[in-house]
Design a protein around this motif. Sequence first.
Motif, PDB file in Angstrom:
ATOM      1  N   ARG A  60     -30.505 -11.029  25.638  1.00 23.46           N
ATOM      2  CA  ARG A  60     -31.598 -11.241  24.495  1.00 23.46           C
ATOM      3  C   ARG A  60     -33.005 -11.168  24.833  1.00 23.46           C
ATOM      4  O   ARG A  60     -33.416 -11.560  25.983  1.00 23.46           O
ATOM      5  CB  ARG A  60     -31.200 -12.250  23.727  1.00 23.46           C
ATOM      6  CG  ARG A  60     -30.123 -12.549  22.912  1.00 23.46           C
ATOM      7  CD  ARG A  60     -29.931 -13.651  21.945  1.00 23.46           C
ATOM      8  NE  ARG A  60     -28.599 -13.780  21.491  1.00 23.46           N
ATOM      9  CZ  ARG A  60     -27.731 -14.872  22.286  1.00 23.46           C
ATOM     10  NH1 ARG A  60     -27.945 -15.484  23.060  1.00 23.46           N
ATOM     11  NH2 ARG A  60     -26.538 -14.869  21.705  1.00 23.46           N
ATOM     12  N   ARG A 220     -19.461 -21.710  14.606  1.00 24.67           N
ATOM     13  CA  ARG A 220     -18.540 -20.781  15.105  1.00 24.67           C
ATOM     14  C   ARG A 220     -19.190 -20.236  16.335  1.00 24.67           C
ATOM     15  O   ARG A 220     -20.423 -20.310  16.519  1.00 24.67           O
ATOM     16  CB  ARG A 220     -18.927 -19.519  13.992  1.00 24.67           C
ATOM     17  CG  ARG A 220     -18.040 -19.883  12.634  1.00 24.67           C
ATOM     18  CD  ARG A 220     -18.661 -18.783  11.541  1.00 24.67           C
ATOM     19  NE  ARG A 220     -17.905 -17.686  11.976  1.00 24.67           N
ATOM     20  CZ  ARG A 220     -18.408 -16.623  11.839  1.00 24.67           C
ATOM     21  NH1 ARG A 220     -19.656 -16.414  11.866  1.00 24.67           N
ATOM     22  NH2 ARG A 220     -17.847 -15.445  12.279  1.00 24.67           N
ATOM     23  N   LEU A 221     -18.424 -19.647  17.147  1.00 23.00           N
ATOM     24  CA  LEU A 221     -18.761 -18.974  18.481  1.00 23.00           C
ATOM     25  C   LEU A 221     -18.153 -17.796  18.894  1.00 23.00           C
ATOM     26  O   LEU A 221     -16.935 -17.670  18.281  1.00 23.00           O
ATOM     27  CB  LEU A 221     -18.754 -20.345  19.783  1.00 23.00           C
ATOM     28  CG  LEU A 221     -17.336 -20.859  19.820  1.00 23.00           C
ATOM     29  CD1 LEU A 221     -16.450 -19.946  20.261  1.00 23.00           C
ATOM     30  CD2 LEU A 221     -17.850 -22.250  20.442  1.00 23.00           C
ATOM     31  N   ARG A 222     -18.540 -17.081  19.966  1.00 17.33           N
ATOM     32  CA  ARG A 222     -17.768 -15.833  20.301  1.00 17.33           C
ATOM     33  C   ARG A 222     -17.471 -16.110  21.744  1.00 17.33           C
ATOM     34  O   ARG A 222     -18.431 -16.188  22.409  1.00 17.33           O
ATOM     35  CB  ARG A 222     -18.635 -14.607  20.099  1.00 17.33           C
ATOM     36  CG  ARG A 222     -17.975 -13.327  20.482  1.00 17.33           C
ATOM     37  CD  ARG A 222     -18.697 -12.014  19.984  1.00 17.33           C
ATOM     38  NE  ARG A 222     -19.055 -11.978  18.709  1.00 17.33           N
ATOM     39  CZ  ARG A 222     -18.101 -11.515  17.716  1.00 17.33           C
ATOM     40  NH1 ARG A 222     -16.996 -11.084  18.112  1.00 17.33           N
ATOM     41  NH2 ARG A 222     -18.523 -11.260  16.337  1.00 17.33           N
ATOM     42  N   THR A 227     -13.850 -14.270  17.973  1.00 16.63           N
ATOM     43  CA  THR A 227     -14.790 -15.436  17.185  1.00 16.63           C
ATOM     44  C   THR A 227     -13.959 -16.535  16.832  1.00 16.63           C
ATOM     45  O   THR A 227     -12.642 -16.497  16.529  1.00 16.63           O
ATOM     46  CB  THR A 227     -15.293 -14.712  16.086  1.00 16.63           C
ATOM     47  OG1 THR A 227     -16.180 -13.543  16.421  1.00 16.63           O
ATOM     48  CG2 THR A 227     -16.019 -16.007  15.167  1.00 16.63           C
ATOM     49  N   THR A 258     -20.315 -17.595  26.521  1.00 13.99           N
ATOM     50  CA  THR A 258     -19.995 -18.228  25.193  1.00 13.99           C
ATOM     51  C   THR A 258     -21.152 -17.883  24.514  1.00 13.99           C
ATOM     52  O   THR A 258     -22.518 -18.411  24.792  1.00 13.99           O
ATOM     53  CB  THR A 258     -19.511 -19.544  25.218  1.00 13.99           C
ATOM     54  OG1 THR A 258     -18.318 -19.726  25.872  1.00 13.99           O
ATOM     55  CG2 THR A 258     -19.235 -20.259  23.702  1.00 13.99           C
ATOM     56  N   THR A 259     -21.268 -17.632  23.299  1.00 11.50           N
ATOM     57  CA  THR A 259     -22.425 -17.505  22.260  1.00 11.50           C
ATOM     58  C   THR A 259     -22.249 -18.107  21.020  1.00 11.50           C
ATOM     59  O   THR A 259     -21.090 -18.016  20.326  1.00 11.50           O
ATOM     60  CB  THR A 259     -22.726 -15.776  22.001  1.00 11.50           C
ATOM     61  OG1 THR A 259     -22.815 -15.088  23.189  1.00 11.50           O
ATOM     62  CG2 THR A 259     -23.715 -15.633  21.102  1.00 11.50           C
ATOM     63  N   LEU A 260     -23.418 -18.975  20.553  1.00 12.70           N
ATOM     64  CA  LEU A 260     -23.062 -19.852  19.370  1.00 12.70           C
ATOM     65  C   LEU A 260     -23.651 -18.447  18.247  1.00 12.70           C
ATOM     66  O   LEU A 260     -24.454 -18.041  18.509  1.00 12.70           O
ATOM     67  CB  LEU A 260     -23.710 -20.839  19.318  1.00 12.70           C
ATOM     68  CG  LEU A 260     -23.420 -22.017  20.147  1.00 12.70           C
ATOM     69  CD1 LEU A 260     -24.237 -23.220  20.080  1.00 12.70           C
ATOM     70  CD2 LEU A 260     -22.100 -22.557  19.903  1.00 12.70           C
ATOM     71  N   LEU A 261     -22.837 -18.442  17.269  1.00 17.72           N
ATOM     72  CA  LEU A 261     -23.025 -17.672  16.140  1.00 17.72           C
ATOM     73  C   LEU A 261     -23.842 -18.658  14.977  1.00 17.72           C
ATOM     74  O   LEU A 261     -23.166 -19.722  14.678  1.00 17.72           O
ATOM     75  CB  LEU A 261     -21.937 -17.229  15.499  1.00 17.72           C
ATOM     76  CG  LEU A 261     -21.153 -16.283  16.629  1.00 17.72           C
ATOM     77  CD1 LEU A 261     -19.925 -15.578  15.667  1.00 17.72           C
ATOM     78  CD2 LEU A 261     -21.971 -15.134  17.039  1.00 17.72           C
ATOM     79  N   HIS A 262     -24.951 -18.207  14.437  1.00 19.13           N
ATOM     80  CA  HIS A 262     -25.676 -19.163  13.622  1.00 19.13           C
ATOM     81  C   HIS A 262     -25.538 -18.948  12.045  1.00 19.13           C
ATOM     82  O   HIS A 262     -25.996 -19.588  11.514  1.00 19.13           O
ATOM     83  CB  HIS A 262     -27.182 -18.960  14.210  1.00 19.13           C
ATOM     84  CG  HIS A 262     -27.589 -19.306  15.514  1.00 19.13           C
ATOM     85  ND1 HIS A 262     -27.647 -20.991  15.846  1.00 19.13           N
ATOM     86  CD2 HIS A 262     -27.629 -18.984  16.657  1.00 19.13           C
ATOM     87  CE1 HIS A 262     -27.873 -20.967  16.917  1.00 19.13           C
ATOM     88  NE2 HIS A 262     -27.966 -19.779  17.485  1.00 19.13           N
ATOM     89  N   ASP A 263     -24.722 -17.887  11.669  1.00 27.28           N
ATOM     90  CA  ASP A 263     -24.516 -17.838  10.222  1.00 27.28           C
ATOM     91  C   ASP A 263     -23.347 -18.977   9.854  1.00 27.28           C
ATOM     92  O   ASP A 263     -22.656 -19.309  10.778  1.00 27.28           O
ATOM     93  CB  ASP A 263     -23.924 -16.389  10.102  1.00 27.28           C
ATOM     94  CG  ASP A 263     -22.852 -16.012  10.955  1.00 27.28           C
ATOM     95  OD1 ASP A 263     -22.900 -16.338  12.262  1.00 27.28           O
ATOM     96  OD2 ASP A 263     -21.631 -15.626  10.425  1.00 27.28           O
TER      97      ASP A 263
END
Length: 265
Positions: A60, A220-222, A227, A258-263
């Motif tokens: 990013r 939630r994470l990917r 997911t 690992t990516t945290l999803l912020h929705d």
Amino acid sequence: MNLERVLAQRTFRRIAKRAEMIETTTSTNDHAWSKAANESADGYVVFAEHQTAGRGRMGRSWHVPRGAGIMCSLLLIDAPEHPVPEGGVLCIIAGIATAHAIRDATGLTARIDWPNDIIIRHGKVAGVLVESRIIGRSRRAYVVGIGINCLQHRHHFPEELRRRATSLDIETEGPVDREEVAGALLSRLDVWLADPSRWDPDSVCGAFRECSLPAGRRIRLRYQGRTYAGEVVDIDPAAALVVMLDDGTRTVFPASGTTLLHDPP
């Protein structure tokens, strides 16, 4: 930013023996890596007023208006006489140091949102990016990049980030002194990095838990293209997030990949 004022009346044992302030660079991490061929550059610190290609985790971008934030990188070259904690531990240590430095300089309570986001209330105020390479004769080197939003107002953030981003100026009623924040950051990093006895997993994870967002929250994470949703249980000593998934499975997610999803979940 005045580098002399950042370093004034501070004593460093492990870092900042060489420090530099530059006006513009692609990224401070790139600039720090350009010094890595010289093993005597261990502990080198660089600050920049502006980055043209600043980057964050998972590729990013990291955009800060000129003179509005702290953008710095620290070069560490592992050697018997000056060891470096492994990358996962180093990332956690940098997050802890950043959260504590913000509190030292402003009185604000900053929390770590695993693995490398620093949060005040509900907005991201800072981030950490640790990169590693093999240099020279098989020596491992690390660059720790840290960005802190200091003087931005809401309109400085892209519209899509305004709900999730913040700055020290937004969060505090008093003036924000960038030099004081930067100096506190270097001091906190030096305390951790100068004393390898502090790097054992229990000590690191204990310090992390004290300033991290609390366990028990839903996320939630990917990971590896899939997911997942569940409840945070703990952080593992190997810098992984322990989650009780909605299907009842207790799963460990490593920070790498690992990516945290912020929705909302």
